[in-house]
Design an enzyme around this catalytic site. Sequence first.
Site, PDB file in Angstrom:
ATOM      1  CG  HIS A 259      83.007  21.401 126.610  1.00 26.93           C
ATOM      2  ND1 HIS A 259      81.826  20.803 126.264  1.00 26.93           N
ATOM      3  CD2 HIS A 259      82.786  22.725 126.537  1.00 26.93           C
ATOM      4  CE1 HIS A 259      80.928  21.732 125.988  1.00 26.93           C
ATOM      5  NE2 HIS A 259      81.491  22.913 126.140  1.00 26.93           N
TER       6      HIS A 259
ATOM      7  CE1 TYR B 199      79.896  12.454 120.284  1.00 25.96           C
ATOM      8  CE2 TYR B 199      80.488  13.325 122.440  1.00 25.96           C
ATOM      9  CZ  TYR B 199      80.686  13.268 121.074  1.00 25.96           C
ATOM     10  OH  TYR B 199      81.683  14.013 120.483  1.00 25.96           O
TER      11      TYR B 199
ATOM     12  N   PRO C 103      81.947  11.244 112.245  1.00 22.04           N
ATOM     13  CG  PRO C 103      80.091  12.627 111.924  1.00 22.04           C
ATOM     14  CD  PRO C 103      80.793  11.449 111.352  1.00 22.04           C
TER      15      PRO C 103
ATOM     16  CE  LYS D 276      89.707  11.665 118.984  1.00 19.52           C
ATOM     17  NZ  LYS D 276      89.809  12.900 119.739  1.00 19.52           N
TER      18      LYS D 276
ATOM     19  CE1 TYR E 132      84.343  13.133 122.304  1.00 24.46           C
ATOM     20  CE2 TYR E 132      85.518  15.068 123.101  1.00 24.46           C
ATOM     21  CZ  TYR E 132      84.453  14.511 122.427  1.00 24.46           C
ATOM     22  OH  TYR E 132      83.498  15.324 121.856  1.00 24.46           O
TER      23      TYR E 132
HETATM   24  P1  RFL Z   1      88.393  20.297 103.794  1.00 22.29           P
HETATM   25  O1  RFL Z   1      87.809  21.070 104.927  1.00 22.29           O
HETATM   26  O2  RFL Z   1      87.517  19.427 103.001  1.00 22.29           O
HETATM   27  O3  RFL Z   1      89.102  21.358 102.848  1.00 22.29           O
HETATM   28  C1  RFL Z   1      89.610  21.000 101.574  1.00 22.29           C
HETATM   29  C2  RFL Z   1      89.626  22.227 100.702  1.00 22.29           C
HETATM   30  O4  RFL Z   1      90.174  21.882  99.437  1.00 22.29           O
HETATM   31  C3  RFL Z   1      89.379  22.469  98.402  1.00 22.29           C
HETATM   32  N1  RFL Z   1      89.542  21.642  97.197  1.00 22.29           N
HETATM   33  C4  RFL Z   1      90.329  21.994  96.162  1.00 22.29           C
HETATM   34  N2  RFL Z   1      91.078  23.063  95.948  1.00 22.29           N
HETATM   35  C5  RFL Z   1      91.760  23.139  94.772  1.00 22.29           C
HETATM   36  N3  RFL Z   1      91.678  22.167  93.817  1.00 22.29           N
HETATM   37  C6  RFL Z   1      90.940  21.068  93.994  1.00 22.29           C
HETATM   38  N4  RFL Z   1      90.877  20.113  93.061  1.00 22.29           N
HETATM   39  C7  RFL Z   1      90.218  20.949  95.213  1.00 22.29           C
HETATM   40  N5  RFL Z   1      89.377  20.009  95.713  1.00 22.29           N
HETATM   41  C8  RFL Z   1      88.978  20.444  96.908  1.00 22.29           C
HETATM   42  C9  RFL Z   1      87.961  22.460  98.966  1.00 22.29           C
HETATM   43  O5  RFL Z   1      87.146  23.429  98.343  1.00 22.29           O
HETATM   44  C10 RFL Z   1      88.224  22.765 100.448  1.00 22.29           C
HETATM   45  O6  RFL Z   1      88.184  24.152 100.710  1.00 22.29           O
HETATM   46  O7  RFL Z   1      89.625  19.386 104.302  1.00 22.29           O
HETATM   47  P2  RFL Z   1      90.702  19.657 105.438  1.00 22.29           P
HETATM   48  O8  RFL Z   1      91.295  21.042 105.297  1.00 22.29           O
HETATM   49  O9  RFL Z   1      91.605  18.485 105.443  1.00 22.29           O
HETATM   50  O10 RFL Z   1      89.869  19.712 106.810  1.00 22.29           O
HETATM   51  C11 RFL Z   1      89.234  18.561 107.293  1.00 22.29           C
HETATM   52  C12 RFL Z   1      87.995  18.944 108.108  1.00 22.29           C
HETATM   53  O11 RFL Z   1      87.200  19.827 107.355  1.00 22.29           O
HETATM   54  C13 RFL Z   1      87.178  17.713 108.523  1.00 22.29           C
HETATM   55  O12 RFL Z   1      88.025  16.662 108.947  1.00 22.29           O
HETATM   56  C14 RFL Z   1      86.193  18.014 109.677  1.00 22.29           C
HETATM   57  O13 RFL Z   1      85.231  18.952 109.288  1.00 22.29           O
HETATM   58  C15 RFL Z   1      85.496  16.737 110.154  1.00 22.29           C
HETATM   59  N6  RFL Z   1      84.508  16.995 111.209  1.00 22.29           N
HETATM   60  C16 RFL Z   1      84.907  17.184 112.530  1.00 22.29           C
HETATM   61  N7  RFL Z   1      86.220  17.148 112.851  1.00 22.29           N
HETATM   62  C17 RFL Z   1      86.626  17.381 114.145  1.00 22.29           C
HETATM   63  O14 RFL Z   1      87.841  17.324 114.423  1.00 22.29           O
HETATM   64  N8  RFL Z   1      85.707  17.701 115.142  1.00 22.29           N
HETATM   65  C18 RFL Z   1      84.374  17.766 114.900  1.00 22.29           C
HETATM   66  O15 RFL Z   1      83.616  18.110 115.812  1.00 22.29           O
HETATM   67  C19 RFL Z   1      83.919  17.462 113.554  1.00 22.29           C
HETATM   68  N9  RFL Z   1      82.613  17.506 113.261  1.00 22.29           N
HETATM   69  C20 RFL Z   1      83.143  17.047 110.904  1.00 22.29           C
HETATM   70  C21 RFL Z   1      82.218  17.299 111.962  1.00 22.29           C
HETATM   71  C22 RFL Z   1      82.688  16.869 109.606  1.00 22.29           C
HETATM   72  C23 RFL Z   1      81.339  16.904 109.343  1.00 22.29           C
HETATM   73  N10 RFL Z   1      80.937  16.730 107.990  1.00 22.29           N
HETATM   74  C24 RFL Z   1      79.996  17.517 107.326  1.00 22.29           C
HETATM   75  C25 RFL Z   1      81.698  15.839 107.134  1.00 22.29           C
HETATM   76  C26 RFL Z   1      80.865  17.334 111.720  1.00 22.29           C
HETATM   77  C27 RFL Z   1      80.410  17.114 110.415  1.00 22.29           C
HETATM   78  C28 RFL Z   1      78.925  17.115 110.214  1.00 22.29           C
HETATM   79  C1  PHB Z   2      79.884  19.418 116.416  1.00 19.92           C
HETATM   80  O1  PHB Z   2      79.692  20.255 117.326  1.00 19.92           O
HETATM   81  O2  PHB Z   2      79.659  19.684 115.231  1.00 19.92           O
HETATM   82  C2  PHB Z   2      80.364  18.062 116.775  1.00 19.92           C
HETATM   83  C3  PHB Z   2      80.762  17.803 118.081  1.00 19.92           C
HETATM   84  C4  PHB Z   2      81.194  16.532 118.429  1.00 19.92           C
HETATM   85  C5  PHB Z   2      81.232  15.540 117.468  1.00 19.92           C
HETATM   86  C6  PHB Z   2      80.849  15.798 116.165  1.00 19.92           C
HETATM   87  C7  PHB Z   2      80.415  17.072 115.809  1.00 19.92           C
HETATM   88  O3  PHB Z   2      81.639  14.295 117.826  1.00 19.92           O
END
Ligand code: RFL
Ligand code: PHB
Length: 389
Positions: free
Chosen positions: A72, A200, A292, A296, A384
């Site tokens: 993108h 957005y 989100p 980031k 971004y």
């Molecule tokens: P995670 O993914 O939460 O993984 C942590 C892992 O640790 C385990 N755990 C344990 N294991 C052992 N003992 C314990 N006591 C434990 N407690 C927990 C858990 O089961 C899990 O498997 O953290 P990590 O690895 O730091 O990764 C971070 C990302 O997952 C997170 O920052 C992103 O998903 C955020 N996010 C987005 N980030 C982006 O860079 N681009 C995006 O487009 C984006 N979109 C999003 C998002 C997060 C969202 N939600 C639901 C919060 C969109 C959404 C909707």
């Molecule tokens: C996604 O595709 O899940 C997504 C993309 C951009 C964002 C947040 C989530 O800023």
Amino acid sequence: MRTQVAIIGGGPSGLLLGQLLHRQGIDTVILERKTKAYVLSRIRAGILEVGMVKLMREAGVGERMDRECFVHDGTLISYGDDLFGINFKEYTNTSVVVYGQTEVTRDLYAAREAAGAPIIYNASDVAIHDADGQTPHITYRVDGMEQRLDCDFIAGCDGFHGISRQTIPLSVRREYEKVYPFGWLGILSQTPPVNDELIYASSERGFALCSMRNANLSRYYIQCSLSDSPDDWSDTAFWDELRRRIPASQAEALVTGPSIEKSIAPLRSFVTEPMRWGRLFLCGDAAHIVPPTGAKGLNTAASDVHYLYHGLVQHYRDGDDEGIERYSERALARVWKAERFSWWFTNLMHRYPDQSEFDLKMQQAEIAFLRDNHNAQSVMAQNYVGLPY
Ligand code: RFL
Ligand code: PHB
């Protein structure tokens, strides 16, 4: 059992760090509280910055991503029916890619399994001991049996609800937090994305985001009330609301279908300092959360992994502790900038329950400034695509 680096958490941070270290001949054991299927069922991030893309390649897991991702070069922003683009390529000479976190995680699991590196699922009651001493260890339970893992270092990659952060005494740890008065209701549907680029959208009825995973898999979000539950929203109600929040030209083109996932995420900004305590290092969501807007979260986890990986390699290969001594300072410098961008973009695009007419005019003026001003677009584009690390 003994290892060099014990990694708590088998999400993207823990898996990526494990894979990078493995390729440098550094042993790791990953302890994951859940199962692989559970971790893979979480629909989360969709956008990868170029820094994360490079790390995936360096970890030897870039092949499928390079083949299947969508590049993108910009994004669309709308206010009501007013739609404009920000061209990342023009301002930064770089792009982002669409490749879901689920796929990132799947590729990292496959690589770890192929390498025969240990990952212990269903690890419960994980507890860190003597992180501030010379000989840390971890205790945990599997199938009711208590186990012990001795190590040189511990990487706390266990997300926001993990135990690693809590292990740092309150006398040392400082936390900064902002909770937003709304959430995001997200759905995944097997329909073609409404536009080739992300949209957005800010509107009188609140924020919406049109995103995607591939040519026939769309991800849409709408700002919702914190008291809503996914069951309150039928698919029809979701699509109707989305149509009202995006420009009419896009609403007409929107292809709808049944949702295959529907969930609500609360929005939070959160940072813990420091990110290192003795031999314990926090990485990713364990140390910080962003709303989100701007994608980031995973990307900031990736920059932490980068700093920690290089610090640990410097330690084992060169006997030099400079990288691990300065890990927290380096990681936090970038974390705070990602926090600022996510906070700014969230404030710009959402409706707040207590927003005054004046506040609304400020948002409108700032969006118009972004639409009309090249310097503002350049600042947005640089943030971004991701600040350098
Ligand atoms: P995670 O993914 O939460 O993984 C942590 C892992 O640790 C385990 N755990 C344990 N294991 C052992 N003992 C314990 N006591 C434990 N407690 C927990 C858990 O089961 C899990 O498997 O953290 P990590 O690895 O730091 O990764 C971070 C990302 O997952 C997170 O920052 C992103 O998903 C955020 N996010 C987005 N980030 C982006 O860079 N681009 C995006 O487009 C984006 N979109 C999003 C998002 C997060 C969202 N939600 C639901 C919060 C969109 C959404 C909707
Ligand atoms: C996604 O595709 O899940 C997504 C993309 C951009 C964002 C947040 C989530 O800023």
